[in-house]
Design a protein around this motif. Structure first.
Motif, short mmCIF file in Angstrom:
data_model
loop_
_atom_site.label_atom_id
_atom_site.label_comp_id
_atom_site.label_asym_id
_atom_site.label_seq_id
_atom_site.Cartn_x
_atom_site.Cartn_y
_atom_site.Cartn_z
N SER A 162 -2.16 11.41 3.98
CA SER A 162 -0.87 11.63 3.18
C SER A 162 -0.38 12.88 2.95
O SER A 162 -1.10 13.77 2.51
CB SER A 162 -0.85 11.07 1.75
N GLY A 174 12.06 9.82 -5.02
CA GLY A 174 12.21 8.51 -5.28
C GLY A 174 13.42 7.82 -5.17
O GLY A 174 13.62 6.86 -4.43
N VAL A 177 14.54 6.85 -1.43
CA VAL A 177 13.69 5.69 -1.00
C VAL A 177 13.43 4.42 -1.54
O VAL A 177 12.79 3.57 -1.12
CB VAL A 177 12.35 6.43 -0.17
N ALA A 178 14.18 4.31 -2.65
CA ALA A 178 13.87 2.99 -3.36
C ALA A 178 13.97 1.95 -2.86
O ALA A 178 13.31 1.00 -2.82
CB ALA A 178 14.92 3.22 -4.78
N VAL A 181 11.15 1.40 -0.43
CA VAL A 181 9.87 0.85 -1.17
C VAL A 181 9.75 -0.49 -1.44
O VAL A 181 9.07 -1.54 -1.28
CB VAL A 181 9.59 1.76 -2.49
N GLU A 190 2.25 -1.28 0.84
CA GLU A 190 2.31 0.05 0.01
C GLU A 190 2.07 1.09 0.82
O GLU A 190 1.03 1.48 1.40
CB GLU A 190 1.19 -0.42 -1.05
N GLU A 193 4.78 7.51 -1.69
CA GLU A 193 6.29 8.12 -1.62
C GLU A 193 6.61 9.01 -0.24
O GLU A 193 7.47 8.79 0.44
CB GLU A 193 6.66 8.47 -2.91
N GLU A 194 5.67 9.90 -0.16
CA GLU A 194 5.82 11.06 0.70
C GLU A 194 5.65 10.38 2.11
O GLU A 194 6.36 11.03 2.94
CB GLU A 194 5.07 12.21 0.36
N LEU A 196 6.42 7.48 3.06
CA LEU A 196 7.40 6.68 3.43
C LEU A 196 8.48 7.50 3.89
O LEU A 196 9.20 7.20 4.85
CB LEU A 196 7.93 5.87 2.06
N VAL A 197 8.69 8.65 3.25
CA VAL A 197 9.64 9.43 3.70
C VAL A 197 9.44 9.98 5.09
O VAL A 197 10.44 10.02 5.99
CB VAL A 197 9.98 10.82 2.83
#
Length: 247
Positions: A162, A174, A177-178, A181, A190, A193-194, A196-197
């Motif tokens: 990650s 957050g 990208v809500a 998510v 799952e 967050e990073e 996912l970015v």
């Protein structure tokens, strides 16, 4: 139950209409698609085509679903054939996207180009549209999880698995990208967050690179589109925290 002769005949005509429409997409672009022109191409009067597709929007919806499913099937098949290694799956998936796109430039323009004026895609296009995206996300999720496992609990953050956010990044990640998510959670995925970015960045970069190639924006800058694309694929994978594997 086997389809009747009438149903088979109807499907044959419908497939012919869709094939003619796809040819029009390549020749003229999605915004110029006309039921009357497609009817001429398949040797039917306009009223006959309207029995299969009551409006241009119905035809566009059918094309979207067919194209998304065709691209998704090609990407899923490439991932399966690549074996279990995430880095190799990543390369296979990205190359499959590019191969399909450069073979079907008009269809790519419909899916990922400028919106067709006056047309709003209905809900039934969503599931086909997610096939390619979810494949990309699952490959990244597996790759990051594997890198984390290999690195062990004491590995330095940002060097394996990650990635960490840049120290100077403005604002909070957050809220931006809500939606992403929530969408992934609905599919049981799952991601940190990073990650996912970085995955969203990889996704848009891959398709953006193909778009530049197809629409001529790389002319004068890139002489070998395939080689450049592989360079992009390798770098966005590294940015997401894993290594692309080329055979």
């Amino acid at each position: 139950m086997a389809p009747t002769a009438r149903e088979l005949a109807r499907q044959t005509v419908q497939d012919g209409i869709l094939a003619a429409a796809r040819a029009r997409l390549t020749a003229e672009g999605p915004a110029q698609l006309s039921l009357r022109a497609v009817a001429r191409d398949v040797g039917l009067v306009s009223s006959a085509v309207y029995r299969y597709f009551p409006s241009r929007d119905d035809l566009l919806t059918a094309l979207l679903i067919a194209d998304y499913d065709e691209l998704g099937a090609a990407v899923e098949a490439a991932e399966t054939a690549a074996g279990p290694e995430p880095g190799r799956r990543w390369v296979a998936v990205c190359r499959a996207i590019r191969t399909w796109s450069i073979t079907h430039p008009g269809d790519f323009a419909l899916l990922f180009g400028s919106p067709v004026p006056g047309y709003v895609a209905p809900r039934e296009t969503v599931q086909p549209a997610t096939r390619t995206t979810l494949t990309i996300v699952r490959v990244v999720a597996d790759a990051v999880a594997g890198a984390d496992d290999a690195a062990g609990p004491d590995a330095a953050a940002g060097r394996h698995g990650s990635p960490v956010a840049p120290a100077a990044a403005p604002g909070a990640v957050g809220p931006s990208v809500a939606d992403g998510v929530a969408s992934l959670q609905a599919f049981g995925i799952e991601l940190p967050e990073e990650v996912l970015v970085r995955t969203l960045m990889a996704w848009t970069t891959v398709f953006g690179t193909i778009s530049f190639e197809l629409f001529g924006h790389s002319v004068g800058s890139v002489s070998d589109g395939a080689a450049w694309f592989d360079q992009v694929v390798a770098r966005v994978a590294a940015d997401a925290g894993f290594a692309a594997v080329f055979d």
